[in-house]
Scaffold this active site. Structure first.
Site, PDB file in Angstrom:
ATOM      1  N   TYR A  90     -57.556 -15.553 -24.982  1.00  0.00           N
ATOM      2  CA  TYR A  90     -56.776 -16.795 -24.979  1.00  0.00           C
ATOM      3  C   TYR A  90     -55.978 -16.924 -23.678  1.00  0.00           C
ATOM      4  CZ  TYR A  90     -53.565 -20.393 -26.795  1.00  0.00           C
ATOM      5  OH  TYR A  90     -52.836 -21.537 -26.993  1.00  0.00           O
ATOM      6  N   ASP A  91     -55.228 -15.868 -23.359  1.00  0.00           N
ATOM      7  CA  ASP A  91     -54.335 -15.934 -22.192  1.00  0.00           C
ATOM      8  C   ASP A  91     -55.125 -16.201 -20.911  1.00  0.00           C
ATOM      9  OD1 ASP A  91     -52.784 -14.957 -24.229  1.00  0.00           O
ATOM     10  OD2 ASP A  91     -51.974 -13.258 -23.117  1.00  0.00           O
TER      11      ASP A  91
ATOM     12  N   ARG B 208     -39.534 -14.359 -25.744  1.00  0.00           N
ATOM     13  CA  ARG B 208     -40.114 -15.573 -25.148  1.00  0.00           C
ATOM     14  C   ARG B 208     -39.105 -16.706 -25.287  1.00  0.00           C
ATOM     15  NH1 ARG B 208     -45.295 -17.109 -27.804  1.00  0.00           N
ATOM     16  NH2 ARG B 208     -46.391 -15.541 -26.601  1.00  0.00           N
TER      17      ARG B 208
ATOM     18  N   THR C 106     -38.358 -11.793 -30.156  1.00  0.00           N
ATOM     19  CA  THR C 106     -37.825 -13.162 -30.213  1.00  0.00           C
ATOM     20  C   THR C 106     -38.894 -14.199 -29.867  1.00  0.00           C
ATOM     21  OG1 THR C 106     -37.122 -13.376 -27.895  1.00  0.00           O
ATOM     22  CG2 THR C 106     -35.565 -12.309 -29.429  1.00  0.00           C
TER      23      THR C 106
ATOM     24  N   PHE D  76     -44.075 -17.518 -43.121  1.00  0.00           N
ATOM     25  CA  PHE D  76     -42.795 -17.242 -43.797  1.00  0.00           C
ATOM     26  C   PHE D  76     -42.484 -18.321 -44.844  1.00  0.00           C
ATOM     27  CE2 PHE D  76     -40.591 -14.481 -40.296  1.00  0.00           C
ATOM     28  CZ  PHE D  76     -41.585 -13.530 -40.440  1.00  0.00           C
TER      29      PHE D  76
ATOM     30  N   ASN E 168     -43.934 -21.844 -28.514  1.00  0.00           N
ATOM     31  CA  ASN E 168     -44.111 -21.891 -29.978  1.00  0.00           C
ATOM     32  C   ASN E 168     -43.615 -23.210 -30.573  1.00  0.00           C
ATOM     33  OD1 ASN E 168     -43.915 -19.042 -29.089  1.00  0.00           O
ATOM     34  ND2 ASN E 168     -44.438 -18.648 -31.221  1.00  0.00           N
TER      35      ASN E 168
ATOM     36  N   GLY F 264     -39.208  -6.839 -36.521  1.00  0.00           N
ATOM     37  CA  GLY F 264     -38.715  -8.220 -36.606  1.00  0.00           C
ATOM     38  C   GLY F 264     -37.691  -8.541 -35.531  1.00  0.00           C
TER      39      GLY F 264
HETATM   40  N1  UDP Z   1     -45.059 -12.534 -36.926  1.00  0.00           N
HETATM   41  C1  UDP Z   1     -44.457 -11.869 -37.993  1.00  0.00           C
HETATM   42  N2  UDP Z   1     -44.963 -12.075 -39.243  1.00  0.00           N
HETATM   43  C2  UDP Z   1     -45.999 -12.912 -39.505  1.00  0.00           C
HETATM   44  C3  UDP Z   1     -46.609 -13.593 -38.408  1.00  0.00           C
HETATM   45  C4  UDP Z   1     -46.119 -13.374 -37.132  1.00  0.00           C
HETATM   46  O1  UDP Z   1     -43.485 -11.110 -37.813  1.00  0.00           O
HETATM   47  O2  UDP Z   1     -46.374 -13.042 -40.676  1.00  0.00           O
HETATM   48  C5  UDP Z   1     -44.508 -12.344 -35.568  1.00  0.00           C
HETATM   49  C6  UDP Z   1     -45.538 -12.015 -34.508  1.00  0.00           C
HETATM   50  O3  UDP Z   1     -45.749 -10.613 -34.448  1.00  0.00           O
HETATM   51  C7  UDP Z   1     -44.869 -12.562 -33.258  1.00  0.00           C
HETATM   52  C8  UDP Z   1     -44.065 -13.756 -33.765  1.00  0.00           C
HETATM   53  O4  UDP Z   1     -43.932 -13.562 -35.163  1.00  0.00           O
HETATM   54  O5  UDP Z   1     -43.966 -11.622 -32.710  1.00  0.00           O
HETATM   55  C9  UDP Z   1     -44.747 -15.089 -33.494  1.00  0.00           C
HETATM   56  O6  UDP Z   1     -46.066 -15.000 -33.952  1.00  0.00           O
HETATM   57  P1  UDP Z   1     -47.083 -16.233 -33.931  1.00  0.00           P
HETATM   58  O7  UDP Z   1     -48.397 -15.725 -34.415  1.00  0.00           O
HETATM   59  O8  UDP Z   1     -46.476 -17.383 -34.667  1.00  0.00           O
HETATM   60  O9  UDP Z   1     -47.207 -16.684 -32.396  1.00  0.00           O
HETATM   61  P2  UDP Z   1     -47.178 -15.918 -30.975  1.00  0.00           P
HETATM   62  O10 UDP Z   1     -45.911 -16.408 -30.355  1.00  0.00           O
HETATM   63  O11 UDP Z   1     -47.133 -14.426 -31.172  1.00  0.00           O
HETATM   64  O12 UDP Z   1     -48.404 -16.366 -30.279  1.00  0.00           O
END
Ligand code: UDP
Length: 322
Positions: A144-145, A288, A209, A190, A173, A206
């Site tokens: 992707y990146d 981020r 950010t 969530f 995001n 968790g």
């Molecule tokens: N994440 C999480 N639980 C989940 C899904 C994602 O803790 O059920 C975390 C994930 O590891 C990341 C952040 O939430 O650090 C954002 O994840 P997402 O897939 O929404 O997008 P990303 O910014 O990583 O592309």
């Protein structure tokens, strides 16, 4: 031309952002065509909309003539874009190639969706457009990146060689109604887990950010960017050494993933869900947060909707699906 009379093509228009954009453009009086192969886009996102639908792969030549083209077609959530990495990579690169071929044929203006992922796991915080990024070329996110980075190059070189009016937006995001409940992103996961009383899955501890932008803010930014005069954009970017406009769009409010979970639970007080820890996926960026000073200076745009308010609207949407 009067604003609101445009003939618009949204490549990837059945996806989450495209579906929100289509609604806004229709409300403004535009004629909207959606191109989507429904790999991750959903037909139900277009229910009730007066749009023409082209069920096609964006990697093939695109017919028609348009004033504006939004180039959004690519799987975008980590589980989806990692499912078939070479599909993701080629969709990014061949998709922008086909969009630019069409734009050059009909004289359209193009907005291409790049991503905060071009910054990788950033060593500079917050991330301005001038940051070159810190991307693992051989990691699970690289399809992707690197696809998105190569698409930026494609747009840059075609604009330089042919003057094609293409503008880049690096989207951070984003969340809101019409997100795919199954795409595995943190906001949708969530909310659904909380509504269903399932454990809320924090990856890692968790503590990583993200900055969460409500989709209406992004769509407002898209419109301001598309409506900006080509010469005015060049006057802004050329002195900075950029041959193509590039703007971050995101909400600079920064939250840990744990804080997001706590806010979701606060807004769904009847939920019996508890927080659980799960392993952190590879190459998951630790921090981020967008620097949006350029978008503000260039377009007068900045996000207005705080996380609390955007989450309330998103939770209301997901309740309608339950
Ligand atoms: N994440 C999480 N639980 C989940 C899904 C994602 O803790 O059920 C975390 C994930 O590891 C990341 C952040 O939430 O650090 C954002 O994840 P997402 O897939 O929404 O997008 P990303 O910014 O990583 O592309």
């Amino acid at each position: 031309m009067l604003w609101g009379m445009e003939k618009v093509l949204i490549c990837g228009g059945a996806g989450f952002i495209g579906a929100n954009l289509a609604r806004r453009l229709l409300a403004e009086g535009c004629a909207v065509t959606v191109l989507d192969d429904f790999y991750t886009g959903r037909r139900s996102n277009l229910d009730g909309l007066d749009v023409e639908v082209l069920d096609r792969d964006v990697r093939e030549p695109i017919p028609g003539a348009y004033d504006w083209i939004f180039s959004l077609a690519c799987p975008a959530s980590p589980p989806h874009y990692q499912r078939d990495p070479l599909f993701t990579l080629t969709t990014s690169i061949d998709g922008i190639r086909r969009v630019l071929e069409l734009a050059e044929r009909c004289g359209a203006r193009v907005l291409h969706a790049s991503t905060s992922e071009v910054y990788g796991d950033p060593l500079v915080h917050p991330q301005p457009e001038t940051y070159w990024g810190h991307v693992n070329t051989l990691g699970i996110r690289s399809c992707y990146d690197e696809g998105k980075r190569a698409a930026e190059v494609f747009a840059l070189e075609r604009r330089r060689a042919r003057g094609t009016d293409v503008r880049l937006v690096r989207i951070f995001n984003t969340y809101g109604p019409f997100m795919d409940p199954k795409d595995g992103r943190v906001v949708s996961n969530f909310i659904l887990q909380a509504l269903r009383g399932e454990p809320i899955t924090l990856y890692g501890d968790g503590g990583q950010t993200r900055s969460f932008q409500f989709v209406d803010d992004l769509v407002a930014g898209f419109l301001a960017y598309m409506r900006a005069d080509k010469a005015a954009l060049e006057a802004f970017f050329a002195p900075k050494g950029y041959a193509i406009p590039v703007l971050n769009m995101g909400n600079p409010g920064e939250f840990t993933v744990r804080q997001l979970a706590e806010e979701v639970l606060r807004q769904i007080p009847e939920s019996k869900s508890e927080l659980v820890l799960r392993p952190l996926p590879g190459d998951d960026p630790k921090r981020r947060k967008p620097d949006v000073a350029w978008a503000k200076a260039c377009l007068g745009w900045e996000p207005r909707i705080p996380l609390r308010d955007g989450l309330a609207k998103t939770i209301a949407y997901f309740r309608t699906l339950a």
